[in-house]
Design an enzyme around this catalytic site. Structure first.
Site, short mmCIF file in Angstrom:
data_model
loop_
_atom_site.label_atom_id
_atom_site.label_comp_id
_atom_site.label_asym_id
_atom_site.label_seq_id
_atom_site.Cartn_x
_atom_site.Cartn_y
_atom_site.Cartn_z
N TYR A 90 134.36 81.18 66.01
CA TYR A 90 135.65 80.90 65.71
C TYR A 90 136.08 80.65 64.57
O TYR A 90 135.32 80.96 63.70
CB TYR A 90 136.78 79.76 66.42
CG TYR A 90 138.41 80.35 66.95
CD1 TYR A 90 138.14 81.75 67.75
CD2 TYR A 90 139.14 79.35 66.22
CE1 TYR A 90 140.06 82.05 67.09
CE2 TYR A 90 140.52 80.06 66.26
CZ TYR A 90 140.61 81.60 66.55
OH TYR A 90 141.89 82.23 66.79
N ARG A 143 149.86 89.14 62.14
CA ARG A 143 149.38 87.66 60.95
C ARG A 143 148.21 87.84 61.49
O ARG A 143 148.01 86.53 62.68
CB ARG A 143 150.34 86.87 60.91
CG ARG A 143 150.39 86.21 59.84
CD ARG A 143 151.15 85.21 60.62
NE ARG A 143 150.13 84.39 61.31
CZ ARG A 143 149.74 83.11 61.53
NH1 ARG A 143 150.86 82.85 61.67
NH2 ARG A 143 148.57 82.99 62.44
N LYS A 161 138.53 83.18 70.72
CA LYS A 161 139.63 82.21 72.08
C LYS A 161 139.68 82.04 72.85
O LYS A 161 138.99 80.72 73.62
CB LYS A 161 141.31 82.55 71.51
CG LYS A 161 142.15 82.43 70.41
CD LYS A 161 143.07 80.91 70.46
CE LYS A 161 142.89 80.15 69.87
NZ LYS A 161 144.30 80.13 68.78
N GLU A 233 148.66 85.50 70.24
CA GLU A 233 148.24 85.00 69.40
C GLU A 233 148.02 85.75 68.05
O GLU A 233 148.35 86.71 68.19
CB GLU A 233 146.79 85.32 69.67
CG GLU A 233 145.61 84.43 69.19
CD GLU A 233 145.91 83.06 69.40
OE1 GLU A 233 145.88 81.67 69.77
OE2 GLU A 233 145.61 81.89 68.17
N ASP A 234 148.47 85.15 67.46
CA ASP A 234 148.67 86.23 65.79
C ASP A 234 149.45 87.00 65.59
O ASP A 234 149.15 88.39 65.20
CB ASP A 234 147.00 86.52 65.28
CG ASP A 234 146.50 84.85 64.83
OD1 ASP A 234 147.15 84.12 65.16
OD2 ASP A 234 145.55 85.22 64.36
N ASP A 256 150.29 79.89 71.30
CA ASP A 256 149.19 78.82 70.76
C ASP A 256 149.37 78.54 69.33
O ASP A 256 149.70 77.64 69.29
CB ASP A 256 147.63 79.15 70.37
CG ASP A 256 146.75 77.50 70.35
OD1 ASP A 256 147.17 76.81 70.99
OD2 ASP A 256 146.09 78.39 69.34
N ASP A 257 150.13 79.86 67.98
CA ASP A 257 150.09 79.38 67.25
C ASP A 257 151.63 78.21 67.10
O ASP A 257 151.16 77.49 66.22
CB ASP A 257 150.53 80.79 66.42
CG ASP A 257 149.15 81.33 66.41
OD1 ASP A 257 148.68 81.00 66.30
OD2 ASP A 257 149.55 83.04 66.58
N ASN A 404 145.53 75.70 56.63
CA ASN A 404 144.40 76.72 56.83
C ASN A 404 143.67 77.80 55.80
O ASN A 404 144.48 78.50 55.25
CB ASN A 404 143.99 76.69 58.05
CG ASN A 404 143.71 75.71 59.15
OD1 ASN A 404 142.93 74.83 58.59
ND2 ASN A 404 143.89 75.90 59.87
P1 NAD Z 1 153.65 81.21 58.59
O1 NAD Z 1 153.18 81.85 57.33
O2 NAD Z 1 154.52 81.26 59.32
O3 NAD Z 1 154.45 79.88 57.61
C1 NAD Z 1 154.21 79.64 55.65
C2 NAD Z 1 155.17 79.20 55.87
O4 NAD Z 1 155.31 79.08 54.03
C3 NAD Z 1 156.08 80.16 55.46
O5 NAD Z 1 158.11 79.50 55.96
C4 NAD Z 1 156.29 80.57 54.23
O6 NAD Z 1 158.31 80.34 53.80
C5 NAD Z 1 156.36 78.31 54.04
N1 NAD Z 1 155.58 79.38 52.29
C6 NAD Z 1 155.09 79.62 51.65
N2 NAD Z 1 155.57 79.09 50.04
C7 NAD Z 1 155.50 77.98 50.31
C8 NAD Z 1 155.59 77.62 48.84
N3 NAD Z 1 155.78 77.58 47.37
N4 NAD Z 1 156.82 75.90 49.50
C9 NAD Z 1 157.20 75.67 50.71
N5 NAD Z 1 156.78 76.57 51.34
C10 NAD Z 1 155.63 77.41 51.60
O7 NAD Z 1 152.06 79.93 58.63
P2 NAD Z 1 152.30 79.11 59.80
O8 NAD Z 1 151.78 79.76 61.18
O9 NAD Z 1 153.19 78.41 59.79
O10 NAD Z 1 150.95 78.68 59.23
C11 NAD Z 1 151.35 77.64 57.80
C12 NAD Z 1 149.06 76.74 58.13
O11 NAD Z 1 149.48 76.01 58.85
C13 NAD Z 1 148.41 78.48 57.92
O12 NAD Z 1 148.25 77.58 56.86
C14 NAD Z 1 147.75 78.02 59.20
O13 NAD Z 1 146.40 77.99 59.23
C15 NAD Z 1 148.17 76.08 59.22
N6 NAD Z 1 147.86 75.84 60.93
C16 NAD Z 1 147.19 75.12 61.05
C17 NAD Z 1 147.50 74.57 62.24
C18 NAD Z 1 146.40 73.03 62.67
O14 NAD Z 1 145.85 72.33 61.94
N7 NAD Z 1 146.10 73.27 64.09
C19 NAD Z 1 147.75 74.98 63.55
C20 NAD Z 1 148.60 76.56 62.77
C21 NAD Z 1 148.41 76.70 62.21
#
Ligand code: NAD
Length: 547
Positions: A90, A143, A161, A233-234, A256-257, A404
């Site tokens: 994964y 995405r 997954k 997912e995604d 899940d996201d 991530n």
């Molecule tokens: P997403 O694209 O839906 O959200 C990202 C957000 O960040 C958007 O709202 C965007 O506007 C904002 N952003 C971009 N530039 C910015 C800045 N300069 N300042 C503030 N905000 C800004 O993505 P997501 O699904 O919400 O995931 C976000 C991150 O979290 C990813 O890196 C993902 O890998 C990580 N994530 C981690 C876990 C985990 O730890 N288990 C789970 C899911 C997602």
């Protein structure tokens, strides 16, 4: 050569067939070695072979071939080496595999349903050779992780997954169906590859998209039943929340996201409340999220639910969560606040509104959060000044850098400890190595991996045959995960249990999900008096993949 046993990944035992099995199945002479090997021996051989491969993509392809040839060996190897093999099957490897999916030689796995098959989705679903499907992971691949729109190449994600559903939840692979809905792809470079496996067209949107999705959902429920779990997912941001809202009460589904992330995020926060020097009641905290996408909004929504459970009114609970997005602080009256963020746009004084877009440090100073949660994908955005300020405001600042992969993390574990005088309570989205502190202590930062949650939720759904997955089941999953963290782990700065005990964790979460299903009257199977150890051993569902 085609032999009914050797060509079946489920039946094949390759080098482990006993002499009696060789005789019974007419395999004598067809398989080696002369002396049959044990499963443990073969797992060791597989791990050694992996170590000899040059890069992560080769290891991924090798493992997918093992899976296609000998399921028992594949899953036993993963279950015995979760920490080592999870990143190979994964994240992060699966991202690279998806980017190159059309060029790689990966055995076929999963079902692609194209928009050009509109009107006969049920027929395409009927082509799937298994009939007892209990869990579907479906993506339109708009995405993929942080990699954007990869079109039909995204199949690695639903496949990956579901491999974790089996490896960590024990759900048999024949009950799992990975699906890509190929509705086009807007990434030119993906479509320009002459090997691209998907449709060479832009994404469909609007009614055409919604009708296709509806046709798929109806066909899946008709074929596999109301309690077949459908995990989204995604999907792109514009569809993820919308689809979840549309289907969450009608279907046995979750995203899940949004929801898996929410549960794992909340679990880490609940564990942090057990640390000395941290207010032990959720009510006494103020959360500031950097990033207002699926992950951030999902975690905040579940925090709100957890607060409501403690008797806090929704309006008050929402005010405990604040957001900074790419335009700065989200507040009431600011322009460009999308619907998803609106509930978290609170009233502020003119002076706070003024500093709202002058950087995270100013916002931290104005809002004074007890916890800072990074879900922005902006590497290094938790600067020395920001972390230092968090440590000025709080005896033990909660700093979760969840973006991530590692290269996008808001700060490293080392930075969180260094700039907070070793007082930060840190967790991350990607794994970080241990950090030796100046006082000699070694901190072991925990990784908020969604794999802690979704296999257990899936198993709970399967055992209870619930017909929907309400938010309170994810709350139950978060509570359970948090309670499994040992005091020694908390002392070492780790907010999550050991990943190698995922089968135990999934069993405990499955039990909690079953109990919640029963409390809400959603279960179709009798789940009274379930025992975690018996769930773990697969005793309620003979034939589970246990090890
Ligand atoms: P997403 O694209 O839906 O959200 C990202 C957000 O960040 C958007 O709202 C965007 O506007 C904002 N952003 C971009 N530039 C910015 C800045 N300069 N300042 C503030 N905000 C800004 O993505 P997501 O699904 O919400 O995931 C976000 C991150 O979290 C990813 O890196 C993902 O890998 C990580 N994530 C981690 C876990 C985990 O730890 N288990 C789970 C899911 C997602």
């Amino acid at each position: 050569m085609s032999h009914p046993v050797l060509s079946s990944a489920r039946a094949n035992r390759t080098r482990r067939f006993s002499h009696a099995e060789r005789e019974k199945n007419n395999l004598t002479g067809l398989v080696h070695p002369a002396h049959p090997r044990t499963l443990q021996h073969e797992i060791h051989r597989l791990i050694t072979a992996l170590q000899g491969l040059p890069d992560s993509l080769s290891r991924y392809q090798f493992l997918m071939h093992v899976l296609a040839n000998d399921e028992q060996l594949f899953f036993a190897a993963v279950q015995n080496n979760v920490r080592k093999l999870l990143p190979m099957i994964y994240t992060p490897t699966v991202g690279e595999a998806c980017q190159k999916y059309s060029d790689l030689h990966i055995p076929l796995r999963g079902l692609w349903i194209g928009i050009d098959q509109r009107g006969r989705v049920d027929q395409v679903l009927a082509n799937w050779p298994e009939t007892d499907v209990r869990a579907i992971v479906v993506s339109d691949c708009e995405r993929i992780l942080g990699l954007g729109d990869l079109g039909a190449n995204g199949m690695g994600i639903p496949v990956g997954k579901l491999l974790l559903y089996s490896a960590c939840g024990g759900i048999r692979p024949e009950h799992c169906l990975p699906i890509v809905l190929d509705v086009g792809c807007n990434t030119r470079s993906v479509r320009e590859n002459e090997n691209y496996i998907g449709l060479d067209r832009d994404r469909v949107t609007g009614d055409e998209y919604d009708d296709f999705m509806e046709e798929f959902i109806n066909a899946a429920v008709k074929r596999f039943g109301k309690s077949c779990l459908i995990q989204f997912e995604d999907f792109g941001n514009s569809n993820a929340l919308r689809l979840l809202k549309k289907y969450r009460n009608k279907l046995c589904c979750f995203n899940d996201d949004i929801q898996g992330t929410a549960a794992v995020g909340l679990a880490g926060i609940l564990t942090a409340l057990r640390v000395d020097g941290v207010a032990s009641s959720l009510e006494d905290h103020r959360f500031l999220f950097l990033g207002a996408g699926s992950a951030g909004i999902g975690i905040a929504r579940l925090i709100v639910l957890a607060l409501q459970r403690e008797g806090i009114e929704e309006e008050e609970a929402l005010k405990k969560c604040w957001f900074v997005d790419s335009r700065g602080l989200v507040y009431n009256g600011r322009e460009n606040v999308s619907e998803a963020k609106r509930d978290f746009a609170h009233d502020v004084s003119p002076s706070v509104a003024q500093v709202g877009n002058s950087g995270l440090l100013q916002v931290v100073k104005a809002i004074k959060p007890t916890a800072l949660v990074g879900v922005s994908t902006i590497a290094g955005s938790f600067t020395e000044d920001v972390i230092h300020e968090m440590a000025e405001i709080n005896e033990r600042p909660i700093i979760f850098a969840l973006s991530n992969p590692t290269s996008k993390s808001e700060c490293t574990a080392e930075e969180a400890y260094k700039y907070s005088d070793s007082r930060a309570i840190f967790a991350s989205g990607s794994p970080f190595p241990s950090v030796k502190l100046g006082d000699g202590r070694t901190m072991v930062p925990g990784q908020g991996n969604n794999a802690y949650i979704f296999p257990g939720v899936g198993l709970g759904v399967l055992l209870s045959q619930t017909t929907s997955v309400p938010e309170s089941m994810l709350l139950a999953a978060a509570d359970t995960l948090s309670t499994l963290v040992e005091v020694e782990q908390i002392d070492a700065g780790c907010m999550y249990p050991d990943l190698s005990s995922l089968l135990d964790i999934s069993a405990a979460i499955a039990k909690a999900v079953c109990e919640e299903a029963q409390r809400l009257g959603l279960n179709q199977a009798d789940v009274s008096g379930l025992d975690v150890n018996k769930i773990r051993q697969g005793m309620y569902e003979p034939g589970r993949l246990m090890n």
